[in-house]
Design a protein around this motif. Structure first.
Motif, PDB file in Angstrom:
ATOM      1  N   ASP A 164     118.256  76.119   6.361  1.00  0.00           N
ATOM      2  CA  ASP A 164     117.490  75.846   7.567  1.00  0.00           C
ATOM      3  C   ASP A 164     116.001  75.828   7.220  1.00  0.00           C
ATOM      4  OD1 ASP A 164     117.003  75.859  10.581  1.00  0.00           O
ATOM      5  OD2 ASP A 164     115.965  77.681   9.953  1.00  0.00           O
ATOM      6  N   ALA A 165     115.286  74.767   7.619  1.00  0.00           N
ATOM      7  CA  ALA A 165     113.901  74.558   7.178  1.00  0.00           C
ATOM      8  C   ALA A 165     112.966  75.680   7.613  1.00  0.00           C
ATOM      9  CB  ALA A 165     113.386  73.210   7.683  1.00  0.00           C
ATOM     10  N   ASP A 166     113.124  76.200   8.808  1.00  0.00           N
ATOM     11  CA  ASP A 166     112.253  77.278   9.273  1.00  0.00           C
ATOM     12  C   ASP A 166     112.430  78.534   8.418  1.00  0.00           C
ATOM     13  OD1 ASP A 166     110.788  76.300  11.706  1.00  0.00           O
ATOM     14  OD2 ASP A 166     112.829  75.885  12.380  1.00  0.00           O
ATOM     15  N   ALA A 167     113.679  78.863   8.140  1.00  0.00           N
ATOM     16  CA  ALA A 167     113.956  80.054   7.331  1.00  0.00           C
ATOM     17  C   ALA A 167     113.470  79.873   5.898  1.00  0.00           C
ATOM     18  CB  ALA A 167     115.453  80.347   7.342  1.00  0.00           C
ATOM     19  N   VAL A 168     113.665  78.677   5.342  1.00  0.00           N
ATOM     20  CA  VAL A 168     113.241  78.410   3.965  1.00  0.00           C
ATOM     21  C   VAL A 168     111.721  78.405   3.858  1.00  0.00           C
ATOM     22  CG1 VAL A 168     113.248  76.710   2.098  1.00  0.00           C
ATOM     23  CG2 VAL A 168     115.343  77.153   3.387  1.00  0.00           C
ATOM     24  N   ALA A 169     111.040  77.774   4.808  1.00  0.00           N
ATOM     25  CA  ALA A 169     109.578  77.730   4.779  1.00  0.00           C
ATOM     26  C   ALA A 169     108.996  79.147   4.844  1.00  0.00           C
ATOM     27  CB  ALA A 169     109.052  76.886   5.928  1.00  0.00           C
ATOM     28  N   LYS A 170     109.584  79.991   5.664  1.00  0.00           N
ATOM     29  CA  LYS A 170     109.139  81.386   5.767  1.00  0.00           C
ATOM     30  C   LYS A 170     109.306  82.099   4.426  1.00  0.00           C
ATOM     31  CE  LYS A 170     109.917  85.533   8.624  1.00  0.00           C
ATOM     32  NZ  LYS A 170     110.308  86.496   7.577  1.00  0.00           N
ATOM     33  N   ALA A 171     110.460  81.906   3.792  1.00  0.00           N
ATOM     34  CA  ALA A 171     110.715  82.546   2.502  1.00  0.00           C
ATOM     35  C   ALA A 171     109.778  82.024   1.419  1.00  0.00           C
ATOM     36  CB  ALA A 171     112.170  82.330   2.092  1.00  0.00           C
ATOM     37  N   MET A 172     109.484  80.724   1.454  1.00  0.00           N
ATOM     38  CA  MET A 172     108.584  80.145   0.452  1.00  0.00           C
ATOM     39  C   MET A 172     107.203  80.769   0.523  1.00  0.00           C
ATOM     40  SD  MET A 172     109.543  76.086   0.335  1.00  0.00           S
ATOM     41  CE  MET A 172     108.275  75.754  -0.888  1.00  0.00           C
ATOM     42  N   ARG A 173     106.742  81.062   1.742  1.00  0.00           N
ATOM     43  CA  ARG A 173     105.424  81.674   1.899  1.00  0.00           C
ATOM     44  C   ARG A 173     105.438  83.154   1.521  1.00  0.00           C
ATOM     45  NH1 ARG A 173     105.448  77.537   5.773  1.00  0.00           N
ATOM     46  NH2 ARG A 173     103.470  76.358   5.850  1.00  0.00           N
ATOM     47  N   GLU A 174     106.563  83.790   1.693  1.00  0.00           N
ATOM     48  CA  GLU A 174     106.645  85.230   1.420  1.00  0.00           C
ATOM     49  C   GLU A 174     106.753  85.540  -0.070  1.00  0.00           C
ATOM     50  OE1 GLU A 174     108.901  86.685   5.531  1.00  0.00           O
ATOM     51  OE2 GLU A 174     110.038  86.397   3.676  1.00  0.00           O
ATOM     52  N   MET A 175     107.398  84.663  -0.834  1.00  0.00           N
ATOM     53  CA  MET A 175     107.682  84.964  -2.234  1.00  0.00           C
ATOM     54  C   MET A 175     106.510  84.591  -3.141  1.00  0.00           C
ATOM     55  SD  MET A 175     111.634  83.826  -2.847  1.00  0.00           S
ATOM     56  CE  MET A 175     111.164  82.107  -2.854  1.00  0.00           C
ATOM     57  N   PRO A 176     106.238  85.408  -4.164  1.00  0.00           N
ATOM     58  CA  PRO A 176     105.235  85.010  -5.157  1.00  0.00           C
ATOM     59  C   PRO A 176     105.778  83.889  -6.046  1.00  0.00           C
ATOM     60  CG  PRO A 176     106.328  87.023  -5.843  1.00  0.00           C
ATOM     61  CD  PRO A 176     106.827  86.718  -4.460  1.00  0.00           C
ATOM     62  N   VAL A 177     104.883  83.182  -6.694  1.00  0.00           N
ATOM     63  CA  VAL A 177     105.276  82.144  -7.661  1.00  0.00           C
ATOM     64  C   VAL A 177     104.831  82.644  -9.030  1.00  0.00           C
ATOM     65  CG1 VAL A 177     105.089  79.722  -8.335  1.00  0.00           C
ATOM     66  CG2 VAL A 177     104.895  80.365  -5.923  1.00  0.00           C
ATOM     67  N   ASP A 178     105.786  83.045  -9.835  1.00  0.00           N
ATOM     68  CA  ASP A 178     105.409  83.616 -11.133  1.00  0.00           C
ATOM     69  C   ASP A 178     106.284  83.002 -12.218  1.00  0.00           C
ATOM     70  OD1 ASP A 178     104.066  85.113 -12.962  1.00  0.00           O
ATOM     71  OD2 ASP A 178     105.072  87.005 -12.511  1.00  0.00           O
ATOM     72  N   ASP A 179     105.923  81.781 -12.631  1.00  0.00           N
ATOM     73  CA  ASP A 179     106.642  81.103 -13.696  1.00  0.00           C
ATOM     74  C   ASP A 179     105.626  80.574 -14.699  1.00  0.00           C
ATOM     75  OD1 ASP A 179     105.510  78.866 -12.433  1.00  0.00           O
ATOM     76  OD2 ASP A 179     107.349  78.351 -11.370  1.00  0.00           O
ATOM     77  N   PHE A 180     106.066  79.771 -15.653  1.00  0.00           N
ATOM     78  CA  PHE A 180     105.157  79.263 -16.682  1.00  0.00           C
ATOM     79  C   PHE A 180     104.062  78.380 -16.088  1.00  0.00           C
ATOM     80  CE2 PHE A 180     108.263  75.912 -16.153  1.00  0.00           C
ATOM     81  CZ  PHE A 180     107.495  74.762 -16.205  1.00  0.00           C
ATOM     82  N   PHE A 181     104.273  77.888 -14.858  1.00  0.00           N
ATOM     83  CA  PHE A 181     103.292  77.025 -14.214  1.00  0.00           C
ATOM     84  C   PHE A 181     102.389  77.808 -13.264  1.00  0.00           C
ATOM     85  CE2 PHE A 181     101.901  74.292 -10.738  1.00  0.00           C
ATOM     86  CZ  PHE A 181     101.270  73.278 -11.451  1.00  0.00           C
ATOM     87  N   GLY A 182     102.977  78.419 -12.254  1.00  0.00           N
ATOM     88  CA  GLY A 182     102.182  79.104 -11.234  1.00  0.00           C
ATOM     89  C   GLY A 182     102.086  80.580 -11.492  1.00  0.00           C
ATOM     90  N   ARG A 183     101.429  80.969 -12.547  1.00  0.00           N
ATOM     91  CA  ARG A 183     101.368  82.379 -12.956  1.00  0.00           C
ATOM     92  C   ARG A 183     100.608  83.206 -11.926  1.00  0.00           C
ATOM     93  NH1 ARG A 183     100.891  81.599 -19.352  1.00  0.00           N
ATOM     94  NH2 ARG A 183     101.902  79.577 -19.425  1.00  0.00           N
ATOM     95  N   GLY A 184     101.305  84.155 -11.330  1.00  0.00           N
ATOM     96  CA  GLY A 184     100.667  84.969 -10.302  1.00  0.00           C
ATOM     97  C   GLY A 184     100.308  84.166  -9.067  1.00  0.00           C
ATOM     98  N   GLY A 185     101.016  83.054  -8.851  1.00  0.00           N
ATOM     99  CA  GLY A 185     100.698  82.177  -7.734  1.00  0.00           C
ATOM    100  C   GLY A 185     101.160  82.745  -6.400  1.00  0.00           C
ATOM    101  N   THR A 186     100.467  82.332  -5.347  1.00  0.00           N
ATOM    102  CA  THR A 186     100.838  82.715  -3.994  1.00  0.00           C
ATOM    103  C   THR A 186     100.836  81.465  -3.111  1.00  0.00           C
ATOM    104  OG1 THR A 186      98.533  83.199  -3.422  1.00  0.00           O
ATOM    105  CG2 THR A 186      99.890  85.047  -4.198  1.00  0.00           C
ATOM    106  N   VAL A 187     101.654  81.485  -2.074  1.00  0.00           N
ATOM    107  CA  VAL A 187     101.710  80.371  -1.130  1.00  0.00           C
ATOM    108  C   VAL A 187     101.017  80.802   0.154  1.00  0.00           C
ATOM    109  CG1 VAL A 187     103.179  78.754   0.108  1.00  0.00           C
ATOM    110  CG2 VAL A 187     103.868  79.569  -2.147  1.00  0.00           C
ATOM    111  N   ALA A 188      99.918  80.142   0.471  1.00  0.00           N
ATOM    112  CA  ALA A 188      99.123  80.508   1.639  1.00  0.00           C
ATOM    113  C   ALA A 188      99.786  80.015   2.925  1.00  0.00           C
ATOM    114  CB  ALA A 188      97.709  79.933   1.505  1.00  0.00           C
ATOM    115  N   ALA A 189      99.267  80.478   4.054  1.00  0.00           N
ATOM    116  CA  ALA A 189      99.828  80.111   5.356  1.00  0.00           C
ATOM    117  C   ALA A 189      99.788  78.609   5.598  1.00  0.00           C
ATOM    118  CB  ALA A 189      99.075  80.843   6.462  1.00  0.00           C
ATOM    119  N   ASN A 190      98.809  77.915   4.996  1.00  0.00           N
ATOM    120  CA  ASN A 190      98.697  76.459   5.190  1.00  0.00           C
ATOM    121  C   ASN A 190      99.572  75.665   4.229  1.00  0.00           C
ATOM    122  OD1 ASN A 190      97.198  77.025   2.887  1.00  0.00           O
ATOM    123  ND2 ASN A 190      95.529  75.618   3.388  1.00  0.00           N
TER     124      ASN A 190
END
Length: 400
Positions: A325-351
Motif C-alpha cells: 500500500d503506497a501510504d504505508a510504504v511512503a511512511k516507512a521510506m521516510r522513517e528508515m535510514p539509508v545506509d548502503d554503499f550509495f547513501g551512506r548515513g542518508g535520511t529521507v526528508a518529509a518532502n
C-alpha cells in the motif's frame, strides 16, 4: 459483537493497514522508465534497468513472500509518452512503483500522475528541485542528486577558483532552467555575476551559434546547464572554437562517468564535476562497481548506483510496512535510514528528498589514470546538509 467489530475496524484503519499485510495482488512490481535510445541513454538507460535487476536479485527476488517483478520502457524524453506508459502500467499491469525517470519534464509529469493514482515514484535520473519543492507529493521521492547539489558542488568550486563571471548554455526545458537558476543564485550569493544565457533545444547537434554567444560574452566561466550527449557535444565543439585555449573555463554542471568515458580523458581532462557516487572511492564502492561491470562491461555512474539504492530501499519499506500500500510504504521510506554503499548515513526528508553526501571530482589527465575507468580525483566530500536545500525552505507543502 457489533461493538467488537467496530473496535477492530477502527484499529485497522488507524494503523493504515486495513488491507491484508501482504502484497495486494500477489506480487510487487517495479517499473524503470527512462531514455533508452536518445541523448540520455548512457546516463541512465538500460544500465539503470540492470542496476534494478541486481537490487532485486540481491534482495532475494521476493518480498513479503511474493515475487518482485520488473518492467522497463523507453519514454523518449517525452512527458506525454511517459505519462501514457505509466498510466498503462498502473491501470492494467499492476505496477506499484516507477523509478529512474530521467529528464525533469518526464519526472514531474509521472510524479503528478502517480499522486492521483497513489503510486510511488523515485526519481534517480531527473534533476529539478521542484520534485521535492513546489511539485512535491506524498508518494514522490528524489534520490541520486538534484540541481541544487550540482550548483553547490561544481558551481561553488568554480567560483572559489576565481570564476566569478558566468554565461550559461542551457537545455530548453525544466531541468536546464532549474540548473541555471540554482547555479546563478549560488554564484551571485558568493559575489559573482551572471552576464547572460542562451537556450538550446534538447538533443542539439550544432552548438556553434550558442558557443559563439558565450565566447563573446567575455564571461570567465561558461556554465553548461545541460547533460548527456548535449554536454559532450558542447565540450567537443567548444574545443573547435578554442574557447578554453582563449582563457575561458567550461563548467560541466551535470556530467557523469558515463559521459566522461564517451568523451575520453584527452578531451575531458581537467573538468570539475559533481556526482553522488564514484566506483573507485573505496572498497564498498568498488565492490558494487565490479559486480556491475561484470554484467554490463561498464562502470556505474551515480544514476545507476542510485537506482540500485532506490530499489533496495523501496523493498525494505514494503517489508517494514507489511504491505505494498503506497501510504504505508511512503511512511516507512521516510522513517528508515539509508545506509548502503550509495547513501551512506542518508535520511529521507518529509518532502521526499534523500539527503546524502555528494563528491566534488576532477577528471584526470590521461597519464594520471592507473587503470581502465580510473577517471576521477576526489577533490572534496560535500556533506548532505550542505549539498541539498533545507527541506523547510524547499517550498513543499508536506513540510510542516
Amino acid at each position: 459483537m457489533r461493538k467488537t467489530f467496530l473496535t477492530s475496524l477502527a484499529v485497522l484503519l488507524a494503523s493504515g493497514t486495513a488491507f491484508a499485510q501482504s502484497a495486494s495482488d500477489g506480487k510487487v512490481k517495479i517499473g524503470i522508465l527512462n531514455d533508452q535510445s536518445g541523448v540520455y541513454a548512457d546516463f541512465g538507460g538500460k544500465s539503470s534497468v540492470e542496476a534494478a535487476k541486481m537490487a532485486i536479485e540481491d534482495y532475494g527476488g521476493k518480498v513479503l513472500g511474493v515475487p518482485v517483478e520488473l518492467v522497463n520502457a523507453d519514454h523518449q524524453n517525452k512527458p506525454d509518452i511517459a505519462s501514457n506508459i505509466a498510466r498503462q502500467w498502473y491501470d492494467t499491469e499492476q505496477v506499484d512503483a516507477i523509478m529512474d525517470l530521467t529528464t525533469s519534464s518526464v519526472g514531474l509529469a509521472v510524479q503528478a500522475l502517480s499522486k492521483d493514482k497513489k503510486k510511488i515514484t523515485i526519481n534517480t535520473g531527473a534533476a529539478t528541485v521542484d520534485l521535492t519543492g513546489k511539485a512535491c507529493t506524498p508518494y514522490g521521492f528524489h534520490w541520486a542528486y538534484d540541481t541544487h547539489a550540482l550548483a553547490v558542488g561544481t558551481g561553488g568550486a568554480m567560483v572559489k577558483q576565481g570564476g566569478d563571471s558566468w554565461f550559461f548554455l542551457t537545455a530548453d526545458y525544466a531541468f536546464g532552467y532549474s540548473l541555471e537558476q540554482q547555479t546563478s543564485d549560488y554564484v551571485k550569493a558568493n559575489g559573482g555575476t551572471v552576464l547572460g544565457s542562451v537556450r538550446h533545444p534538447l538533443s542539439s547537434q550544432d552548438f556553434s551559434s550558442f558557443l559563439l554567444q558565450a565566447q563573446s560574452s567575455g564571461a570567465k566561466v561558461i556554465g553548461l546547464a545541460n547533460a548527456g550527449l548535449d554536454t559532450a557535444n558542447s565540450i567537443k565543439q567548444a574545443a573547435e572554437f578554442g574557447i578554453v585555449q582563449g582563457g575561458q573555463k567550461l563548467a560541466a554542471l551535470l556530467f557523469t562517468l558515463a559521459e566522461v568515458h564517451g568523451l575520453g580523458l584527452e578531451a575531458a581532462q581537467g573538468l570539475t564535476l559533481t556526482e553522488g557516487y564514484y566506483w573507485n572511492l573505496d572498497d564498498k564502492s568498488r565492490e558494487f562497481g565490479k559486480k556491475f561491470f561484470a554484467r554490463t562491461n561498464k562502470m556505474p555512474n551515480m544514476v545507476h548506483a542510485g537506482t540500485y539504492s532506490a530499489v533496495t530501499h523501496y523493498l525494505k519499506a514494503v517489508e517494514k510496512a507489511g504491505s505494498d500500500d503506497a501510504d504505508a510504504v511512503a511512511k516507512a521510506m521516510r522513517e528508515m535510514p539509508v545506509d548502503d554503499f550509495f547513501g551512506r548515513g542518508g535520511t529521507v526528508a518529509a518532502n521526499g528528498r534523500m539527503i546524502h553526501d555528494m563528491y566534488l571530482l576532477q577528471v584526470k589527465k590521461p597519464d594520471e589514470s592507473k587503470e581502465p575507468w580510473d577517471y576521477y580525483t576526489v577533490l572534496a566530500t560535500i556533506p548532505g546538509k550542505d549539498a541539498y536545500l533545507d527541506p523547510n525552505k524547499a517550498g513543499c507543502e508536506l513540510v510542516k
